[in-house]
Motif scaffolding. Structure first.
Motif, PDB file in Angstrom:
ATOM      1  N   LEU A 372       0.828  -1.204   0.000  1.00 52.64           N
ATOM      2  CA  LEU A 372       0.000   0.000   0.000  1.00 52.64           C
ATOM      3  C   LEU A 372       0.863   1.255   0.000  1.00 52.64           C
ATOM      4  CD1 LEU A 372      -2.663   1.515   0.202  1.00 52.64           C
ATOM      5  CD2 LEU A 372      -2.643   1.125   2.676  1.00 52.64           C
ATOM      6  N   LEU A 376       1.187   4.050  -3.073  1.00 48.32           N
ATOM      7  CA  LEU A 376       0.823   5.458  -2.883  1.00 48.32           C
ATOM      8  C   LEU A 376       1.957   6.385  -3.321  1.00 48.32           C
ATOM      9  CD1 LEU A 376      -0.983   5.313   0.594  1.00 48.32           C
ATOM     10  CD2 LEU A 376      -2.023   5.419  -1.676  1.00 48.32           C
ATOM     11  N   SER A 379       2.061   6.272  -7.142  1.00 43.33           N
ATOM     12  CA  SER A 379       0.877   6.845  -7.776  1.00 43.33           C
ATOM     13  C   SER A 379       0.879   8.368  -7.731  1.00 43.33           C
ATOM     14  CB  SER A 379      -0.393   6.297  -7.124  1.00 43.33           C
ATOM     15  OG  SER A 379      -0.490   4.896  -7.343  1.00 43.33           O
ATOM     16  N   PHE A 390      -6.458   6.877 -10.573  1.00 46.79           N
ATOM     17  CA  PHE A 390      -6.762   6.222  -9.302  1.00 46.79           C
ATOM     18  C   PHE A 390      -5.946   4.933  -9.195  1.00 46.79           C
ATOM     19  CE2 PHE A 390      -9.966   4.752 -12.364  1.00 46.79           C
ATOM     20  CZ  PHE A 390      -9.838   3.371 -12.271  1.00 46.79           C
ATOM     21  N   ILE A 391      -5.678   4.504  -7.974  1.00 49.76           N
ATOM     22  CA  ILE A 391      -4.903   3.289  -7.750  1.00 49.76           C
ATOM     23  C   ILE A 391      -5.726   2.301  -6.930  1.00 49.76           C
ATOM     24  CG2 ILE A 391      -3.765   4.245  -5.687  1.00 49.76           C
ATOM     25  CD1 ILE A 391      -2.211   1.789  -8.250  1.00 49.76           C
ATOM     26  N   ASN A 392      -5.785   1.054  -7.391  1.00 45.96           N
ATOM     27  CA  ASN A 392      -6.452  -0.026  -6.671  1.00 45.96           C
ATOM     28  C   ASN A 392      -5.400  -0.873  -5.962  1.00 45.96           C
ATOM     29  OD1 ASN A 392      -8.668   0.927  -8.121  1.00 45.96           O
ATOM     30  ND2 ASN A 392      -9.507  -1.119  -8.432  1.00 45.96           N
ATOM     31  N   LEU A 413      -1.605   7.484   4.095  1.00 49.84           N
ATOM     32  CA  LEU A 413      -2.071   8.548   3.213  1.00 49.84           C
ATOM     33  C   LEU A 413      -1.502   9.898   3.639  1.00 49.84           C
ATOM     34  CD1 LEU A 413      -5.740   7.346   2.799  1.00 49.84           C
ATOM     35  CD2 LEU A 413      -4.169   7.745   0.902  1.00 49.84           C
ATOM     36  N   HIS A 422      -8.512   9.225  -4.510  1.00 55.14           N
ATOM     37  CA  HIS A 422      -7.929   8.496  -5.643  1.00 55.14           C
ATOM     38  C   HIS A 422      -7.499   7.081  -5.252  1.00 55.14           C
ATOM     39  CE1 HIS A 422      -7.639  11.874  -8.551  1.00 55.14           C
ATOM     40  NE2 HIS A 422      -7.669  12.592  -7.439  1.00 55.14           N
ATOM     41  N   LEU A 423      -7.824   6.649  -4.030  1.00 59.87           N
ATOM     42  CA  LEU A 423      -7.462   5.307  -3.569  1.00 59.87           C
ATOM     43  C   LEU A 423      -8.687   4.413  -3.518  1.00 59.87           C
ATOM     44  CD1 LEU A 423      -5.551   3.191  -2.292  1.00 59.87           C
ATOM     45  CD2 LEU A 423      -6.061   4.239  -0.063  1.00 59.87           C
ATOM     46  N   CYS A 424      -8.546   3.212  -4.083  1.00 57.57           N
ATOM     47  CA  CYS A 424      -9.599   2.182  -4.003  1.00 57.57           C
ATOM     48  C   CYS A 424      -8.970   0.917  -3.434  1.00 57.57           C
ATOM     49  CB  CYS A 424     -10.197   1.908  -5.387  1.00 57.57           C
ATOM     50  SG  CYS A 424     -11.475   0.603  -5.391  1.00 57.57           S
ATOM     51  N   LEU A 425      -9.531   0.396  -2.358  1.00 51.54           N
ATOM     52  CA  LEU A 425      -9.038  -0.834  -1.745  1.00 51.54           C
ATOM     53  C   LEU A 425      -9.878  -2.009  -2.218  1.00 51.54           C
ATOM     54  CD1 LEU A 425      -8.449   0.432   1.909  1.00 51.54           C
ATOM     55  CD2 LEU A 425      -6.794   0.242   0.042  1.00 51.54           C
ATOM     56  N   ILE A 451     -12.234   7.174   0.736  1.00 50.76           N
ATOM     57  CA  ILE A 451     -11.628   5.980   0.138  1.00 50.76           C
ATOM     58  C   ILE A 451     -12.727   5.088  -0.423  1.00 50.76           C
ATOM     59  CG2 ILE A 451     -10.292   3.884   0.631  1.00 50.76           C
ATOM     60  CD1 ILE A 451      -8.874   5.495   2.830  1.00 50.76           C
TER      61      ILE A 451
END
Length: 554
Positions: A372, A376, A379, A390-392, A413, A422-425, A451
């Motif tokens: 993670l 970040l 990205s 966006f980042i997964n 973060l 812009h973060l997707c988990l 998020i």
């Protein structure tokens, strides 16, 4: 103020009583404040935990600010200001604080006690990071106690047999019958197992599906005999709320005799062996040593090296990125972060050979946080190429089940200064072993900050559709197994279309994985999905290569 005045003439009695109550309450810390005089009594145990002086203190909560995490100071000052005015006493309050390490998450419970013409603010601090040694659900030992006992046996080189069992389909109980049924089932199992403990045998509840047993001075033959006792204990079906439940278990075993490893290695071996027992649908106990013989030791040696790499600050691990594109025109709008491992003389090892194994291991928590954070940092550069990027990032069950998961994500973060929205988990397949209530609790906190959450491998497994109805997801990622034969299989077409329609109706996004050629892309554009992902656009690449791709696609 004199101490006699604080307690209205009963200083010794009340101060002694408050100190005793504090000492008897594990992980709880008491404070009592005279609201008229703004003087606080601080028991010894509370003072030791906070790193402050015990006794009577004026303006105590102002002094306490120095022991609060900097990010939480504004919330703390506002909340305690209200409570000192007897306002918002019942509102939940969680603040990070401590003595030297300010990362303890403390829960504040407050109330006002009135005696004659005096008012006292009672504050109970609860260390939310502390884990109990006795499992509240079953009254068996907890996983914390299991780890403590194993460490003791390793330190003394004592011979013990360690067993771990997993109940098949236990995690489906929440979905089929609700959480109340599952909780009753846990209590039923705990009631049966608690009578199996004696001076040489201990039983532990590891999670909702797994239980462990430690047999002192036991060899393999004695462990196998004890396994038969476990089966006899579970022979009678459970009858709860009008439903019969037949117990089916898988079991792993490990004999420790003058063992020189550590607790994480013990847990890794048990979990890995249990995974193999599940794959084989084994009805007996599978011992780790048997796997060493059957595999020649080669795979297990490699796994041990990879596991050690995690413990060594994730040495050898790195992150690659596979683009996620719009379904309309194939423009790169995001990417999925994928972990990799490479180390000489072994070279690059495909993640399929170690991820499933690590998912069962406590070290996955640290590896997940490493991925993670790296994603970040990288990205931030991708955002310079595309401000909407966006980042997964996949999160594991080992991360989600930790009480400090949300805090760690938010701190990463903050540390990277990456924009939250812009973060997707991505919730992975393995996360489905956790109760939906636990996942939703974590989601609710982080979604409040902006998020997003996606369900990975949607459509696979027996529970994904049901979980999608209960979970607070923003996106579904439809597994590539449904895409590969979609051009020649009518059933695949119908299933994929229905899943995309479900997402559109629920106002959530959908991503189709496994898009590998132009023909697939042309057909899938008629389905109505939001995103595509697959080798047709790019294989997973390093950060530098993704920057080039983003620049070329402008």
């Amino acid at each position: 103020m004199k101490q006699e005045d604080f307690w209205m003439g009963d200083a010794d009695f009340f101060a002694g009583m408050m100190s005793k109550v504090t000492d008897l309450s594990k992980n709880l810390y008491l404070l009592v404040t005279d609201l008229q005089k703004n003087q606080t009594f601080v028991p010894e145990k509370t003072a030791e935990f906070l790193g402050m002086e015990a006794g009577y203190s004026l303006n105590f909560y102002q002094k306490l600010t120095a022991h609060v995490h900097p990010y939480d100071i504004p919330e703390y000052e506002e909340a305690m200001g209200k409570r000192l005015k007897k306002e918002a006493l019942s509102e939940p309050l969680y603040i990070r604080m401590g003595k030297e390490n300010l990362d303890y998450m403390m829960g504040f419970s407050t109330d006002v006690l009135r005696k004659e013409n005096r008012e006292y603010l009672i504050v109970v601090l609860k260390n939310e990071n502390a884990l109990q040694e006795i499992d509240a659900q079953t009254d068996l030992y907890s996983q914390v106690k299991f780890e403590e006992h194993i460490k003791d046996y390793l330190a003394t080189r004592r011979k013990v047999a360690v067993l771990e069992i997993e109940f098949d389909h236990m995690n489906d109980m929440n979905i089929l019958y609700g959480t109340n049924y599952s909780e009753q089932m846990q209590r039923e199992i705990g009631l049966r197992f608690i009578y199996m403990m004696d001076a040489d045998t201990a039983v532990y509840r590891m999670n909702s599906s797994n239980f462990a047993f430690i047999l002192r001075d036991a060899d393999r033959e004695e462990a196998e005999a004890y396994m038969e006792k476990i089966k006899d204990t579970l022979k009678e079906n459970a009858y709860i709320d009008g439903h019969f439940f037949e117990f089916k278990i898988y079991a792993s075993g490990l004999i420790l005799d003058d063992y020189k490893g550590d607790i994480s290695t013990v847990q890794s071996k048990l979990e890995y062996t249990l995974e193999k027992a599940r794959e084989r649908r084994s009805t007996g106990i599978l011992f780790f040593n048997d796997l060493v013989l059957s595999y020649g030791g080669m795979d297990l040696d490699l796994m041990k090296i990879i596991h050690q790499s995690v413990l060594n600050h994730c040495d050898g691990f790195y992150v690659e990125y596979q683009p996620i594109v719009t379904s309309e025109d194939g423009k790169i709008m995001g990417a999925e972060a994928l972990v990799r491992w490479k180390k000489e003389p072994y070279g690059a090892i495909p993640p399929g050979l170690f991820i499933d194994w690590l998912e069962n291991d406590p070290s996955m928590y640290d590896l997940g946080n490493f991925v993670l954070e790296q994603a970040l940092w990288d990205s931030k550069l991708f955002l310079q190429q595309n401000p909407d990027f966006f980042i997964n990032v996949n999160v594991s069950a080992k991360q989600l089940e930790r009480p400090d998961f949300c805090r760690v994500v938010l701190e990463l973060l903050d540390k990277t200064e990456f924009p939250v929205r812009h973060l997707c988990l991505e919730i992975t397949e393995r996360c489905r072993s956790l109760p939906v209530s636990v996942i939703n609790e974590r989601m609710a906190v982080l979604r409040g900050y902006g998020i997003k959450f996606a369900m990975d491998d949607f459509g696979t497994g027996s529970s994904s559709s049901a979980m999608a109805l209960e979970m607070l997801i923003d996106e579904i990622k439809i597994d590539m197994s449904f895409i590969r034969k979609i051009l020649v299989n009518k059933k695949n077409k119908a299933i994929v279309k229905s899943m995309v329609d479900f997402a559109n109706a629920a106002n959530i996004k959908s991503c189709l994985e496994g898009v590998e050629n132009k023909a697939l892309e042309d057909y899938l554009r008629t389905v109505g999905a939001t995103w595509f992902q697959g080798y047709y656009y790019s294989k997973p690449v390093g950060a530098d290569e993704l920057e080039i791709l983003l620049s070329a696609k402008k």
